[in-house]
Scaffold this active site. Structure first.
Site, PDB file in Angstrom:
ATOM      1  N   SER A   1       6.589   2.039   1.716  1.00 45.98           N
ATOM      2  CA  SER A   1       6.665   2.227   2.914  1.00 45.98           C
ATOM      3  C   SER A   1       5.897   1.711   3.899  1.00 45.98           C
ATOM      4  O   SER A   1       6.343   1.863   5.378  1.00 45.98           O
ATOM      5  CB  SER A   1       6.690   3.833   3.124  1.00 45.98           C
TER       6      SER A   1
ATOM      7  N   SER B   1       3.456   2.665  -2.166  1.00 45.26           N
ATOM      8  CA  SER B   1       3.788   2.109  -0.764  1.00 45.26           C
ATOM      9  C   SER B   1       2.585   1.189  -0.002  1.00 45.26           C
ATOM     10  O   SER B   1       2.827   0.588   0.771  1.00 45.26           O
ATOM     11  CB  SER B   1       3.816   3.258  -0.013  1.00 45.26           C
TER      12      SER B   1
ATOM     13  N   LYS C   1      -0.833   2.156   9.879  1.00 51.47           N
ATOM     14  CA  LYS C   1       0.396   2.871   9.818  1.00 51.47           C
ATOM     15  C   LYS C   1       0.682   3.963  10.599  1.00 51.47           C
ATOM     16  O   LYS C   1      -0.357   4.839  10.641  1.00 51.47           O
ATOM     17  CB  LYS C   1       0.322   3.119   8.178  1.00 51.47           C
TER      18      LYS C   1
HETATM   19  N1  GLN Z   1       9.107   4.170  -2.747  1.00 53.48           N
HETATM   20  C1  GLN Z   1       8.485   5.336  -3.046  1.00 53.48           C
HETATM   21  C2  GLN Z   1       9.459   6.463  -2.395  1.00 53.48           C
HETATM   22  O1  GLN Z   1      10.153   5.962  -1.773  1.00 53.48           O
HETATM   23  C3  GLN Z   1       7.063   5.378  -2.590  1.00 53.48           C
HETATM   24  C4  GLN Z   1       6.967   5.724  -1.444  1.00 53.48           C
HETATM   25  C5  GLN Z   1       5.432   5.964  -0.963  1.00 53.48           C
HETATM   26  O2  GLN Z   1       4.402   5.527  -1.790  1.00 53.48           O
HETATM   27  N2  GLN Z   1       4.967   6.380   0.129  1.00 53.48           N
HETATM   28  O3  GLN Z   1       8.740   7.577  -2.802  1.00 53.48           O
END
Ligand code: GLN
Length: 485
Positions: A151, A175, A76
């Site tokens: 994400s 994420s 990532k």
């Molecule tokens: N979808 C969640 C957010 O937008 C989690 C994102 C994540 O785990 N980085 O905060």
């Protein structure tokens, strides 16, 4: 030779070890796949010259002492990679070339892995669909118009489409697990502090954790082993002996007690998800586990609590992006303050701005007690719920997400409905405990669905074993005709 696109990480490692394939050959295989798959938009940066050089170096030395000897891995784009661009999916870091390596990626290279490229993600990991990335959305190989989740959407798509044999993501509120669920792959969020956060672009520091994303549970155990470990550079790193998760993987789960939290049976949950959950319960029962109904009464406060704590920390972490020492700098503005304003105004996308605004608001002197402090107290109650339950059960089984992959654009104009997608994943981050998502079936449209296993802190081996046992019974199959090539 077996079809390399069906090979797991472990199988590839063994092929290299048995000298059936060289590191360069396997690297070229993935490079070819990546070049044919540009339509999926999984990669922000590739560095093939460097990758090929590392593979050749490996083949010349043939040092098989590492866990990941000679394997190319894409990661990532939130992990800082020395001398290779690291953007966090943001315009503000679109020209950032770190002079240091994150501890987690450094651990992978120390175990013999090779950097294959940097994977697309929501901007600063804020999102559940990969649509907030400055570099455009990633497409889920499951369907042309589907989001891969977020994400770590680029990671999940690249893995499902066989552009990397395994990958790593980060999980602040889901994420890793949500994109794993949307793409039919395995993803584990470790205990807070098990993997070092050093050199990972920070989103919400008390919640962020790096973790493995793989095709199966065995690979997941191996990759977790390779990436985890104490790091004195991260003050929240847990100082304990490294575990041998893959060697200790054991599908015998006889007698383990599994909790089923009633609060996760949410309103309007699709029947298929409920059905999948029941199927998971039956599988565990048939494997000799004992099913126990439990209650996590503060679950309903988890999402609002998360969406106060995470933006609060983000607004503070993102204060560093001012255009002075690194990253994008606006050329507009007559003085320093205007330069700051224009840099941040032009450099951040809408979702990031929304979080900075929310975070600044909940931390401001008039609202601190009402929002931030209250959220911290509720966070403790959520953790207490889990602590209490783990006195009576070994693990908890829930669905990973309230839906399968949704369409690109379906939720991007409605932040609340996007945030609701995190409903089953955020409580785990707030409590700092580990959870794994495994593919468990398909919905009527043929899209994958995941189940989540949660345990108390540092009990990764237990959820890996449970997931290993379930995986054998579920026998999840997914194959694509590589329609995107
Ligand atoms: N979808 C969640 C957010 O937008 C989690 C994102 C994540 O785990 N980085 O905060």
């Amino acid at each position: 030779m077996s079809d390399l696109n069906k090979s797991t990480l472990l199988e590839i490692i063994n092929l290299i070890k048995l000298k059936k394939i060289s590191s360069l050959e396997i690297t070229n295989h993935f490079i070819k796949n990546i070049e044919k798959s540009k339509n999926l938009n999984c990669f922000i940066t590739t560095c093939f010259e460097k990758t090929i050089k590392s593979a050749k170096d490996f083949d010349a030395k043939k040092d098989f002492s590492g866990l990941l000897s000679g394997v190319p891995l894409a990661v990532k784009d939130l992990f800082c990679t020395k001398n290779t661009k690291t953007t966090a999916g943001s315009k503000i870091l679109s020209n950032f070339i770190p002079t240091y390596e994150s501890t987690v990626t450094d651990n992978l290279w120390s175990e013999g892995a090779i950097l294959l490229g940097k994977l697309n993600c929501d901007e600063f990991a804020m999102g559940s669909s990969n649509e907030t990335s400055f570099f455009g959305n990633t497409i889920n190989p499951v369907g042309k118009n589907l989001v891969p989740g977020g994400s770590s959407g680029g990671s999940a798509s690249a893995l499902a489409a066989n552009l990397t044999p395994a990958t790593i993501g980060t999980d602040t509120g889901g994420s890793i697990r949500q994109p794993a669920s949307f793409t039919g792959t395995v993803g584990l969020k470790p205990t807070y502090g098990l993997c070092s956060r050093w050199g990972i672009v920070a989103f919400a520091s008390s919640l962020d954790q790096a973790g493995p994303m793989t095709k199966n549970v065995e690979d997941c155990a191996l990759l977790l082993e390779a990436m985890s470990g104490y790091d004195e550079k991260d003050s929240t790193s847990i100082n304990k002996k490294k575990e041998n998760y893959s060697k200790n993987l054991n599908p015998k789960i006889n007698g383990l007690k599994i909790g089923i939290p009633k609060e996760y049976r949410v309103e309007n949950m699709p029947k298929e998800i409920d059905g999948l959950w029941k199927k998971g319960i039956d599988i565990l029962k048939n494997s000799g586990a004992k099913i126990i109904d439990i209650s996590l009464p503060h679950t309903k406060y988890a999402l609002p609590t998360y969406y106060i704590v995470a933006p609060a920390e983000a607004s503070s972490n993102l204060a560093r992006y001012d255009g002075i020492k690194f990253g994008y700098r606006s050329i507009k503005g007559k003085n320093l303050i205007e330069m700051y304003e224009n840099t941040r105004g032009e450099g951040f996308g809408d979702e990031v701005k929304r979080r900075v605004l929310i975070g600044t608001y909940v931390l401001s002197s008039g609202y601190y007690d009402a929002y931030y402090l209250k959220a911290q107290k509720v966070r403790r109650l959520i953790k207490n719920d889990f602590d209490k339950c783990f006195k009576g059960v070994d693990a908890i089984l829930t669905p990973s997400t309230p839906s399968s992959a949704f369409k690109i654009g379906e939720k991007s104009n409605d932040p609340i409905s996007m945030y609701l997608n995190d409903i089953f994943t955020v409580p785990v981050n707030l409590a700092g405990i580990p959870a794994i998502s495994i593919p468990a079936g398909h919905d009527s449209k043929g899209y994958p669905l995941g189940l989540q296993l949660i345990s108390k802190a540092l009990d990764e081996q237990k959820i890996l074993n449970l997931a290993f046992a379930m995986e054998k019974s579920i026998d999840f199959k997914q194959s694509f005709n590589r329609w995107w090539e």
